[in-house]
Design an enzyme around this catalytic site. Structure first.
Site, PDB file in Angstrom:
ATOM      1  N   PHE A 132       0.856  -1.188   0.000  1.00 18.40           N
ATOM      2  CA  PHE A 132       0.000   0.000   0.000  1.00 18.40           C
ATOM      3  C   PHE A 132       0.898   1.246   0.000  1.00 18.40           C
ATOM      4  CE2 PHE A 132      -2.808   3.120   2.076  1.00 18.40           C
ATOM      5  CZ  PHE A 132      -3.947   2.968   1.302  1.00 18.40           C
ATOM      6  N   ASP A 209       1.666  -4.095   8.628  1.00 18.12           N
ATOM      7  CA  ASP A 209       0.439  -3.329   8.470  1.00 18.12           C
ATOM      8  C   ASP A 209      -0.684  -4.340   8.252  1.00 18.12           C
ATOM      9  OD1 ASP A 209      -1.738  -1.822   7.506  1.00 18.12           O
ATOM     10  OD2 ASP A 209      -0.409  -0.266   6.725  1.00 18.12           O
ATOM     11  N   TYR A 234     -11.513   1.517   9.881  1.00 19.49           N
ATOM     12  CA  TYR A 234     -12.687   1.863   9.054  1.00 19.49           C
ATOM     13  C   TYR A 234     -12.953   0.853   7.955  1.00 19.49           C
ATOM     14  CZ  TYR A 234      -8.846   4.123   6.529  1.00 19.49           C
ATOM     15  OH  TYR A 234      -7.647   4.387   5.907  1.00 19.49           O
ATOM     16  N   LYS A 235     -12.097  -0.175   7.839  1.00 19.72           N
ATOM     17  CA  LYS A 235     -12.335  -1.215   6.832  1.00 19.72           C
ATOM     18  C   LYS A 235     -13.155  -2.326   7.481  1.00 19.72           C
ATOM     19  CE  LYS A 235      -8.356   0.314   4.229  1.00 19.72           C
ATOM     20  NZ  LYS A 235      -6.894   0.289   4.121  1.00 19.72           N
ATOM     21  N   ARG A 384     -11.356  -5.101  -7.194  1.00 24.81           N
ATOM     22  CA  ARG A 384     -11.287  -5.830  -5.922  1.00 24.81           C
ATOM     23  C   ARG A 384     -12.692  -6.172  -5.462  1.00 24.81           C
ATOM     24  NH1 ARG A 384      -7.944  -2.556  -1.438  1.00 24.81           N
ATOM     25  NH2 ARG A 384      -9.964  -1.532  -1.470  1.00 24.81           N
TER      26      ARG A 384
HETATM   27  C1  LIG Z   1      -6.179   1.496   4.111  1.00 24.56           C
HETATM   28  C2  LIG Z   1      -4.740   1.325   4.449  1.00 24.56           C
HETATM   29  C3  LIG Z   1      -4.054   2.322   5.145  1.00 24.56           C
HETATM   30  C4  LIG Z   1      -4.726   3.616   5.470  1.00 24.56           C
HETATM   31  O1  LIG Z   1      -3.910   4.544   6.094  1.00 24.56           O
HETATM   32  P1  LIG Z   1      -4.585   5.866   6.667  1.00 24.56           P
HETATM   33  O2  LIG Z   1      -3.508   6.536   7.387  1.00 24.56           O
HETATM   34  O3  LIG Z   1      -5.728   5.439   7.527  1.00 24.56           O
HETATM   35  O4  LIG Z   1      -5.120   6.650   5.515  1.00 24.56           O
HETATM   36  C5  LIG Z   1      -2.738   2.070   5.506  1.00 24.56           C
HETATM   37  N1  LIG Z   1      -2.139   0.920   5.165  1.00 24.56           N
HETATM   38  C6  LIG Z   1      -2.772  -0.053   4.472  1.00 24.56           C
HETATM   39  C7  LIG Z   1      -2.062  -1.321   4.141  1.00 24.56           C
HETATM   40  C8  LIG Z   1      -4.097   0.134   4.086  1.00 24.56           C
HETATM   41  O5  LIG Z   1      -4.725  -0.804   3.399  1.00 24.56           O
END
Ligand SMILES: *Cc1c(COP(=O)(O)O)cnc(C)c1O
Length: 423
Positions: A132, A209, A234-235, A384
């Site tokens: 990401f 992560d 939030y996911k 996805r």
């Molecule tokens: C969604 C996601 C994020 C989001 O980071 P924010 O700081 O909340 O915007 C970070 N890392 C991964 C792997 C993600 O999928």
């Protein structure tokens, strides 16, 4: 509650409906605010659905603020750590190892810097070239400012990074390995236990992560020996747009590590307002400033159904829905130019599936414009599909692939379309 695991996958829409009738999690769909006349939602890995309990929970917090004013912090501070302990239960972590704080990006920065400070003299950092973006960018920035060498390991974007590949790149000069547990595009997963064993053998620390893992794919952070982890709420955790993130620090490491943002919420005796920073002994030292209590109320409502069901039962259903998706994609979409962009080995797949198609973007837009299915586009050519177990039915998977196949067969899918910023 593990009734899903062995029965054959549905062969018809009626089979899918029968599967949903027997689904032990069926009642949880009612715990979310769902417009049943609206499109099928397969994008809960970008933003989870809204629980029915969220508005009352936020309302309760507003009432506490109204009546308790500043005195509310007494209870709110305790609640902050209590919700961290609840998230810990979804991760195989112990109480006192997880806290809700900041965003995933900021937490990634805090923990990566803390890890690098604990491994002075080592010049290499390993990451995943397909990770990401925020993870890659944060590492890029840290390495640039410290003169470290960031090595992003190249790998097939569908198959994903392999722990053996990381192991082969390790030596005594690696300070930190920072990768995702489940890849945000392909859904490929890593064996965290093997990854940590290899990294620790070389004396490196591991930061993962878990934004696409927490609440979807079971992990046991303690058994795997993970040092540090971050993820968003939030996911799969249904905390709502921009909900605060979580961070995990293995208890044995907490007093050894210092994070770079020396704020008063990480201070040992916060209200002494002393002249110098002296970090709190436990997980609190990884806090920065005042926690977002209104948003935390929503996080708690978001994870409550997951805690009730438990990760193993959720995973049984997730695996089945992902397997059904994969089979239906093979049967209905591959002949229309789609190909699987997730690991070929089903045991390396997480909670979502990726497919690639030349007209992926148009297909996503047509599905949305026609009010059929909300999926996620990831450039240049990936769709996805996330059948989030707590609220998705087998018939949703069945119908979504029928709609997708119809759109891929429609000549309109070949028309160029203006890109939207959020997809
Ligand atoms: C969604 C996601 C994020 C989001 O980071 P924010 O700081 O909340 O915007 C970070 N890392 C991964 C792997 C993600 O999928």
């Amino acid at each position: 509650m593990t009734a899903f695991a062995t029965a054959p996958l549905p062969r018809s829409r009626d089979d899918a409906l029968a599967e949903d009738l027997a689904d032990p999690l069926a009642a949880y769909r009612g715990a979310f605010r769902i417009d049943e006349s609206g499109p099928i939602y397969l994008d809960g890995n970008s933003l989870g659905r809204q629980p029915e309990a969220t508005a009352p929970a936020v309302g309760d917090l507003l009432a506490e603020w109204e009546h308790e004013l500043i005195g509310g912090w007494q209870g709110w501070e305790q609640r902050l750590f209590a919700v961290g302990d609840e998230v810990a239960r979804l991760l195989g972590a112990r109480p006192g190892e997880v806290v809700i704080s900041d965003s995933t990006t900021v937490n990634c920065y805090k923990l990566a810097v803390a890890a690098l400070d604990a491994r002075p003299g080592r010049a290499r950092v390993l990451g995943d070239a397909n990770d990401f973006p925020t993870v890659r960018y944060v590492l890029e920035g840290i390495c640039a400012s410290r003169g470290l060498r960031l090595e992003l390991l190249e790998n097939d974007p569908g198959e994903g990074l392999d722990e053996a590949q990381v192991a082969a790149a390790l030596d005594e000069d690696v300070a930190l390995v920072c990768v995702s547990g489940t890849n945000y595009r392909s859904g490929s997963t890593l064996d965290l236990g093997a990854l940590c064993a290899a990294a620790h053998g070389a004396g490196a620390l591991v930061l993962v992560d878990l934004s696409h893992t927490a609440g979807s794919v079971p992990v046991d952070l303690e058994r795997a020996g993970v040092d540090l982890a971050v993820g968003c709420t939030y996911k799969y955790l249904n905390g709502g747009p921009g909900a605060p993130a979580w961070l995990y620090v293995r208890s044995a490491l907490q007093t050894q590590l210092r994070q770079p943002i020396w704020g008063w919420w990480g201070q040992k005796d916060q209200f002494a307002m002393g002249p110098h920073y002296d970090p709190a002994p436990g997980i609190a030292r990884f806090l920065t400033g005042s926690p977002t209590m209104l948003a935390l109320a929503a996080v708690r409502a978001g994870i409550a159904p997951l805690l009730e069901v438990g990760m193993d039962t959720l995973w049984d259903k997730t695996r089945r829905l992902v397997a059904l998706l994969a089979r239906r994609v093979e049967e209905r979409c591959v002949g229309l130019g789609a190909r699987l962009a997730s690991p070929s080995d089903p045991t390396r797949r997480g909670g979502h599936l990726a497919i690639a198609h030349e007209h992926a973007f148009s297909a996503c837009r047509l599905l949305a414009e026609r009010g059929l299915v909300i999926v996620d586009f990831r450039g240049p050519d990936v769709i996805r599909l996330a059948p989030v177990a707590i609220s998705t039915r087998a018939v949703d998977v069945w119908d979504a692939i029928e709609h997708l196949a119809a759109v891929l067969a429609d000549p309109a899918v070949r028309e160029a379309r203006p890109r939207t910023r959020f997809t």
